[in-house]
Design a protein around this motif. Structure first.
Motif, short mmCIF file in Angstrom:
data_model
loop_
_atom_site.label_atom_id
_atom_site.label_comp_id
_atom_site.label_asym_id
_atom_site.label_seq_id
_atom_site.Cartn_x
_atom_site.Cartn_y
_atom_site.Cartn_z
N ASP A 66 0.86 -1.18 0.00
CA ASP A 66 0.00 0.00 0.00
C ASP A 66 0.90 1.23 0.00
OD1 ASP A 66 -1.79 2.07 0.50
OD2 ASP A 66 -2.96 0.92 1.96
N THR A 75 -1.32 -11.55 -1.01
CA THR A 75 -2.43 -11.64 -1.95
C THR A 75 -2.52 -13.06 -2.48
OG1 THR A 75 -1.08 -11.07 -3.89
CG2 THR A 75 -2.03 -9.24 -2.64
N TRP A 83 -7.26 -11.53 -4.69
CA TRP A 83 -7.75 -10.97 -3.45
C TRP A 83 -6.59 -10.68 -2.49
CZ3 TRP A 83 -12.94 -10.21 -1.99
CH2 TRP A 83 -13.90 -10.70 -2.90
N MET A 84 -6.80 -9.72 -1.60
CA MET A 84 -5.95 -9.61 -0.43
C MET A 84 -6.20 -10.84 0.42
SD MET A 84 -6.28 -5.55 0.56
CE MET A 84 -5.63 -5.85 2.21
N ARG A 151 -13.34 2.06 -5.43
CA ARG A 151 -12.05 1.87 -4.75
C ARG A 151 -12.24 1.89 -3.25
NH1 ARG A 151 -6.42 5.52 -4.81
NH2 ARG A 151 -5.58 4.53 -2.93
N CYS A 154 -9.58 1.12 -0.17
CA CYS A 154 -8.55 0.19 -0.65
C CYS A 154 -7.35 0.92 -1.26
CB CYS A 154 -9.15 -0.77 -1.67
SG CYS A 154 -10.38 -1.91 -0.96
N TRP A 158 -6.70 -1.45 -6.40
CA TRP A 158 -7.58 -2.40 -5.74
C TRP A 158 -8.90 -1.72 -5.44
CZ3 TRP A 158 -5.81 -7.43 -4.34
CH2 TRP A 158 -4.47 -7.66 -4.69
N HIS A 159 -9.93 -2.50 -5.16
CA HIS A 159 -11.22 -1.89 -4.84
C HIS A 159 -12.02 -2.75 -3.85
CE1 HIS A 159 -12.15 -4.51 -8.35
NE2 HIS A 159 -13.32 -4.69 -7.75
N CYS A 273 -9.88 -6.35 0.03
CA CYS A 273 -9.88 -5.68 -1.28
C CYS A 273 -9.59 -6.70 -2.37
CB CYS A 273 -8.84 -4.57 -1.31
SG CYS A 273 -9.06 -3.32 -0.01
N VAL A 274 -10.12 -6.44 -3.57
CA VAL A 274 -9.89 -7.28 -4.72
C VAL A 274 -9.21 -6.43 -5.80
CG1 VAL A 274 -12.16 -6.84 -5.76
CG2 VAL A 274 -10.97 -8.99 -6.25
N LYS A 275 -8.36 -7.05 -6.58
CA LYS A 275 -7.58 -6.31 -7.57
C LYS A 275 -8.44 -5.86 -8.73
CE LYS A 275 -3.07 -6.54 -9.83
NZ LYS A 275 -1.89 -7.40 -10.11
N ASP A 276 -8.18 -4.63 -9.21
CA ASP A 276 -8.91 -4.08 -10.36
C ASP A 276 -8.74 -4.97 -11.59
OD1 ASP A 276 -9.53 -1.99 -8.70
OD2 ASP A 276 -8.14 -0.56 -9.63
#
Length: 276
Positions: A66, A75, A83-84, A151, A154, A158-159, A273-276
């Motif tokens: 981050d 991840t 995903w985180m 977002r 996050c 990530w969102h 959070c999940v990756k864009d």
């Protein structure tokens, strides 16, 4: 959508203990007591295990940093999603609702934040004031129309996952009735709650490396009802449910289910959070 009667009962059962301990659940992230702290720590038996217990040694985890605070998170790629593999621990300091911070550590302890991440009201999870993006701006205690993906709180890139993205994960993990077993960490947290010894307790296999912990939840900010760790977790989605509630994903020790829960937006829960 389901509501967990187990969770409601469990939280209510602990209320009698609230006045027996002077340690507050809600605090400013700097460790100082919040003037409006009202929930209590219930037992000295809730000290967390070491963080290595959270992760599955058979999974090849990735890593994400981050850039806001330099914290590193594991991840994991599950199906087509990344995903985180641990809860967000970003230290948000903005005032929210009746509290002088918008992110909280269980038991006022950085140890708990390091393990379980921070608890965020939905407005903070959505970044309702638009600090990081405008997609969730205005999504506080009232109805709103976010622009997806949101977002939210996050890190960049990530969102905050919506209910559809969670549904994909749950289906990948076998569906509502069994996904909890595969998403929960193998940590002893899920099996060592000292209460409810007369009930069967369901630990996790962590099949995919999602490594969810029984972080607890702070689910009614007005009356101070808190669920302690090692009982359940509710993790925010970015999907609203009516004007006052939002969807969260619920896991607990009493079954292998993974289901949608609809806590009030004023409650505080962890974030994945999940990756864009």
């Amino acid at each position: 959508m389901k509501h967990s009667l187990y969770t409601a009962f469990a939280c209510a059962a602990f209320l009698a203990a609230c006045g027996d301990d002077d340690s507050d659940f809600i605090a400013r992230p700097d460790g100082a007591k919040s003037s409006s702290s009202i929930a209590r720590n219930y037992s000295s038996t809730t000290e967390p295990y070491t963080i290595v217990d959270q992760f599955n040694p058979r999974i090849s985890y990735g890593e994400m940093v981050d850039d806001r605070d330099g914290q590193t998170y594991r991840t994991v790629k599950i199906g087509d999603q990344t995903w985180m593999a641990e809860n967000l621990n970003y230290r948000d300091l903005r005032k929210v609702w009746d509290y002088d911070s918008s992110s909280f550590c269980y038991n006022d302890s950085a140890i708990y934040c390091e393990r379980y991440g921070r608890f965020y009201p939905w407005s903070t999870a959505m970044d309702s004031i638009g600090t990081w993006s405008t997609n969730g701006k205005g999504c506080g205690g009232n109805g709103c129309t976010p622009t997806y993906p949101v977002r939210g709180i996050c890190p960049s890139g990530w969102h905050l996952p919506d209910s559809t993205e969670w549904r994909i994960l749950i289906n990948t993990a076998g569906g509502d009735s069994i996904a909890g077993e595969h998403l929960k960490s193998r940590s002893p947290d899920w099996e060592t709650q000292v209460n409810y010894d007369d009930k069967k307790r369901y630990g996790g296999k962590d099949t995919y490396g999602f490594s969810a912990l029984a972080s607890g939840t702070y689910w009614d900010i007005r009356v101070g009802v808190a669920c302690i760790p090692r009982l359940s977790t509710e993790i925010w989605t970015s999907t609203s449910y009516y004007s006052t509630d939002a969807y969260a994903i619920h896991l607990d020790i009493f079954n292998n289910n993974a289901w949608y829960y609809t806590p009030e937006k004023r409650s505080s829960n962890p974030v994945r959070c999940v990756k864009d």
